[in-house]
Design a protein around this motif. Structure first.
Motif, PDB file in Angstrom:
ATOM      1  N   SER A  14      59.499   0.992   1.820  1.00  0.00           N
ATOM      2  CA  SER A  14      59.457  -0.399   1.344  1.00  0.00           C
ATOM      3  C   SER A  14      59.828  -0.509  -0.129  1.00  0.00           C
ATOM      4  O   SER A  14      60.042  -1.612  -0.625  1.00  0.00           O
ATOM      5  N   ASN A  15      59.906   0.617  -0.837  1.00  0.00           N
ATOM      6  CA  ASN A  15      60.231   0.603  -2.262  1.00  0.00           C
ATOM      7  C   ASN A  15      61.720   0.793  -2.540  1.00  0.00           C
ATOM      8  O   ASN A  15      62.119   0.919  -3.691  1.00  0.00           O
ATOM      9  N   VAL A  16      62.534   0.851  -1.495  1.00  0.00           N
ATOM     10  CA  VAL A  16      63.989   0.954  -1.676  1.00  0.00           C
ATOM     11  C   VAL A  16      64.676  -0.122  -0.844  1.00  0.00           C
ATOM     12  O   VAL A  16      64.150  -0.560   0.174  1.00  0.00           O
ATOM     13  N   GLN A  17      65.850  -0.566  -1.317  1.00  0.00           N
ATOM     14  CA  GLN A  17      66.663  -1.529  -0.576  1.00  0.00           C
ATOM     15  C   GLN A  17      68.103  -1.060  -0.562  1.00  0.00           C
ATOM     16  O   GLN A  17      68.606  -0.537  -1.562  1.00  0.00           O
ATOM     17  N   VAL A  18      68.761  -1.270   0.568  1.00  0.00           N
ATOM     18  CA  VAL A  18      70.163  -0.901   0.735  1.00  0.00           C
ATOM     19  C   VAL A  18      71.022  -1.815  -0.128  1.00  0.00           C
ATOM     20  O   VAL A  18      70.741  -3.005  -0.266  1.00  0.00           O
ATOM     21  N   LEU A  19      72.082  -1.240  -0.713  1.00  0.00           N
ATOM     22  CA  LEU A  19      72.996  -2.028  -1.549  1.00  0.00           C
ATOM     23  C   LEU A  19      74.056  -2.697  -0.682  1.00  0.00           C
ATOM     24  O   LEU A  19      74.608  -2.080   0.231  1.00  0.00           O
ATOM     25  N   ASP A  20      74.343  -3.957  -1.000  1.00  0.00           N
ATOM     26  CA  ASP A  20      75.398  -4.708  -0.322  1.00  0.00           C
ATOM     27  C   ASP A  20      76.736  -4.077  -0.683  1.00  0.00           C
ATOM     28  O   ASP A  20      77.033  -3.874  -1.862  1.00  0.00           O
ATOM     29  N   PRO A  21      77.584  -3.729   0.304  1.00  0.00           N
ATOM     30  CA  PRO A  21      78.863  -3.067  -0.019  1.00  0.00           C
ATOM     31  C   PRO A  21      79.836  -3.951  -0.793  1.00  0.00           C
ATOM     32  O   PRO A  21      80.704  -3.441  -1.494  1.00  0.00           O
ATOM     33  N   VAL A  22      79.710  -5.273  -0.722  1.00  0.00           N
ATOM     34  CA  VAL A  22      80.634  -6.171  -1.412  1.00  0.00           C
ATOM     35  C   VAL A  22      80.133  -6.506  -2.819  1.00  0.00           C
ATOM     36  O   VAL A  22      80.842  -6.336  -3.809  1.00  0.00           O
ATOM     37  N   THR A  23      78.887  -6.975  -2.923  1.00  0.00           N
ATOM     38  CA  THR A  23      78.363  -7.416  -4.221  1.00  0.00           C
ATOM     39  C   THR A  23      77.728  -6.286  -5.023  1.00  0.00           C
ATOM     40  O   THR A  23      77.630  -6.385  -6.236  1.00  0.00           O
ATOM     41  N   GLY A  24      77.262  -5.239  -4.358  1.00  0.00           N
ATOM     42  CA  GLY A  24      76.605  -4.142  -5.055  1.00  0.00           C
ATOM     43  C   GLY A  24      75.159  -4.427  -5.417  1.00  0.00           C
ATOM     44  O   GLY A  24      74.539  -3.673  -6.148  1.00  0.00           O
ATOM     45  N   LEU A  25      74.618  -5.522  -4.891  1.00  0.00           N
ATOM     46  CA  LEU A  25      73.226  -5.895  -5.149  1.00  0.00           C
ATOM     47  C   LEU A  25      72.342  -5.470  -3.979  1.00  0.00           C
ATOM     48  O   LEU A  25      72.817  -5.345  -2.854  1.00  0.00           O
TER      49      LEU A  25
END
Length: 159
Positions: free
Chosen positions: A77-88
């Protein structure tokens, strides 16, 4: 840093080994990294080069002792996947394409709703499939031999 089982296991994992993630809580908050290992029994992941802790290792036969920096597991729960387009960082959703294949998509506020590709490292097998029949494999002739015919009732045991 002992082993502790998770109270409630995650059954449908959306984070995979090789994913680019951002740490959203803890001492390395805001840093990006790649998932090195997923520990499903503890609901934890190890991010490459992040969440380093000092570990004291006693000297033994064949190895030196000392103080080493090792990567400690983070709760998923302490990590989130990065969006491949926006990088957020974004949440991960699941969609089905027209051909019926299941894909992961980015979702949430500011997400591009684009497909998150499956990591390349998962396509590489650690042990290659055997191409030559081994000594314990059943010969192909025995596999193809027909031993039961449902129409004729041939091959049925007498009960």
């Amino acid at each position: 840093m002992g082993w502790k089982a998770a109270q409630k296991l995650i059954h449908h994992w959306k984070i995979l080994r090789g994913d680019n993630v951002m740490i959203i809580r803890g001492k390395d908050k805001g840093e990006k990294g790649v998932i090195k290992r997923v520990i499903r029994s503890q609901n934890r992941v190890i991010v490459e080069g992040k969440n380093l802790v000092k570990k004291h290792i006693k000297q033994g036969q064949g190895h030196e002792g000392g103080i080493f920096s090792v990567e400690a597991p983070l709760h998923v729960s302490n990590v989130q996947v990065l969006d491949p387009v926006t990088g957020l960082p974004c949440k991960v959703g699941i969609r089905y394409l027209e051909d019926g294949s299941k894909v992961r998509v980015s979702r949430g506020i500011g997400a591009s709703c684009s497909i998150i590709p499956r990591p390349e490292i998962l396509k590489i097998r650690s042990t290659p499939r055997p191409s030559v029949a081994g000594p314990k494999d059943t010969p192909l002739e025995d596999v193809m031999e027909r031993t039961y015919d449902p129409k004729a009732g041939k091959g049925m045991p007498d009960l």
